[in-house]
Design a protein around this motif. Structure first.
Motif, PDB file in Angstrom:
ATOM      1  N   PRO A  11      -6.527   1.400  -3.802  1.00 18.17           N
ATOM      2  CA  PRO A  11      -6.169   2.689  -3.205  1.00 18.17           C
ATOM      3  C   PRO A  11      -6.104   2.618  -1.678  1.00 18.17           C
ATOM      4  O   PRO A  11      -6.825   1.837  -1.047  1.00 18.17           O
ATOM      5  N   HIS A  12      -5.239   3.445  -1.105  1.00 20.46           N
ATOM      6  CA  HIS A  12      -5.179   3.548   0.355  1.00 20.46           C
ATOM      7  C   HIS A  12      -6.558   3.913   0.873  1.00 20.46           C
ATOM      8  O   HIS A  12      -7.297   4.671   0.239  1.00 20.46           O
ATOM      9  N   GLU A 174     -14.601  -7.680  -4.214  1.00 25.35           N
ATOM     10  CA  GLU A 174     -15.350  -6.572  -3.620  1.00 25.35           C
ATOM     11  C   GLU A 174     -14.358  -5.544  -3.092  1.00 25.35           C
ATOM     12  O   GLU A 174     -13.441  -5.884  -2.335  1.00 25.35           O
ATOM     13  N   VAL A 175     -14.525  -4.307  -3.500  1.00 24.01           N
ATOM     14  CA  VAL A 175     -13.695  -3.201  -3.024  1.00 24.01           C
ATOM     15  C   VAL A 175     -14.608  -2.218  -2.319  1.00 24.01           C
ATOM     16  O   VAL A 175     -15.693  -1.892  -2.822  1.00 24.01           O
ATOM     17  N   HIS A 192      -6.610  -9.578  11.252  1.00 21.95           N
ATOM     18  CA  HIS A 192      -5.979 -10.333  10.167  1.00 21.95           C
ATOM     19  C   HIS A 192      -6.024  -9.559   8.846  1.00 21.95           C
ATOM     20  O   HIS A 192      -5.440 -10.004   7.867  1.00 21.95           O
ATOM     21  N   VAL A 193      -6.693  -8.402   8.820  1.00 28.24           N
ATOM     22  CA  VAL A 193      -6.746  -7.548   7.633  1.00 28.24           C
ATOM     23  C   VAL A 193      -6.045  -6.236   7.990  1.00 28.24           C
ATOM     24  O   VAL A 193      -6.597  -5.423   8.743  1.00 28.24           O
ATOM     25  N   PRO A 194      -4.848  -5.997   7.504  1.00 28.44           N
ATOM     26  CA  PRO A 194      -4.115  -4.789   7.887  1.00 28.44           C
ATOM     27  C   PRO A 194      -4.842  -3.516   7.453  1.00 28.44           C
ATOM     28  O   PRO A 194      -5.445  -3.469   6.381  1.00 28.44           O
ATOM     29  N   VAL A 195      -4.742  -2.499   8.297  1.00 27.68           N
ATOM     30  CA  VAL A 195      -5.266  -1.177   7.949  1.00 27.68           C
ATOM     31  C   VAL A 195      -4.183  -0.445   7.161  1.00 27.68           C
ATOM     32  O   VAL A 195      -3.043  -0.330   7.616  1.00 27.68           O
ATOM     33  N   ILE A 196      -4.541   0.030   5.968  1.00 22.53           N
ATOM     34  CA  ILE A 196      -3.602   0.816   5.155  1.00 22.53           C
ATOM     35  C   ILE A 196      -4.347   2.104   4.816  1.00 22.53           C
ATOM     36  O   ILE A 196      -5.229   2.105   3.983  1.00 22.53           O
TER      37      ILE A 196
END
Length: 197
Positions: A11-12, A174-175, A192-196
């Motif tokens: 999920p966003h 892991e979420v 390196h981890v995009p924000v969505i």
């Protein structure tokens, strides 16, 4: 619940990482210490401000968020818990690495947190820190030392742990809520981890 093969939507506002658990069940030969002027110091009853600063400087780029946003009582209960030991890697009088060991489970040691600040990645400082961690851990009556890392960490983390003598034994997903969206970390942390969101 087992995840199905293929893609699973996240999920966003959430992040997901693959977590690799690694362990050793016998004391390994230590790799040679690299050249460098580093020193390890044990930090008894660490100050919360000291811990928060070093945790942020070491982990923010890798999306360490578990300890961010904890109130003083919760953080103190974790880092002052029986069996937990904290160390700083000292370079030129400044703490530039964090080592947090947990001996609270009989017969084992968990490397809870391990890392160096960005300017010391690739210098050998982490190998020096790992050698000290293993010396401390195996000096106790333990039969297992373990750690986990994830895909948000440095891309060479798993290989580093394996070169140090660990072997992988479990993998998880892991979420969690993205800590950059709830204010626990700055929006520009871990680029390196995009924000969505």
């Amino acid at each position: 619940m087992l995840l199905p093969d293929g893609y699973s939507d996240i999920p966003h506002g959430k992040i997901a990482a693959v977590v690799t658990h690694l362990e050793m069940t016998a004391r390994p030969p230590l790799r040679d210490d690299p050249p460098g002027v580093w020193r390890l110091r044990k930090v008894d009853s660490p100050a919360l401000d000291w811990y928060r600063d070093l945790y942020r400087r070491v982990g923010e780029a890798w999306l360490w968020f578990t300890r961010t946003g904890l109130d003083d009582a919760d953080l103190a209960s974790r880092i002052h818990a029986p069996g937990v030991e904290l160390y700083g890697l000292v370079v030129d009088g400044q703490d530039e690495g964090l080592l947090e060991l947990d001996f609270s489970v009989g017969g084992e040691c968990q490397l809870l947190y391990f890392g160096v600040t960005a300017k010391f990645i690739g210098t050998g400082a982490a190998r020096f820190l790992m050698n000290r961690a293993l010396e401390i851990a195996w000096a106790r009556d333990v039969s297992r030392v373990w750690v986990h890392t994830c895909t948000f960490d440095h891309p060479a983390a798993v290989a580093f742990y394996q070169r140090s003598g660990f072997r992988a034994f479990k993998r998880q997903i892991e979420v969690a809520d993205d800590p950059r969206l709830n204010g626990k970390l700055p929006r520009d942390a871990a680029r390196h981890v995009p924000v969505i969101g």
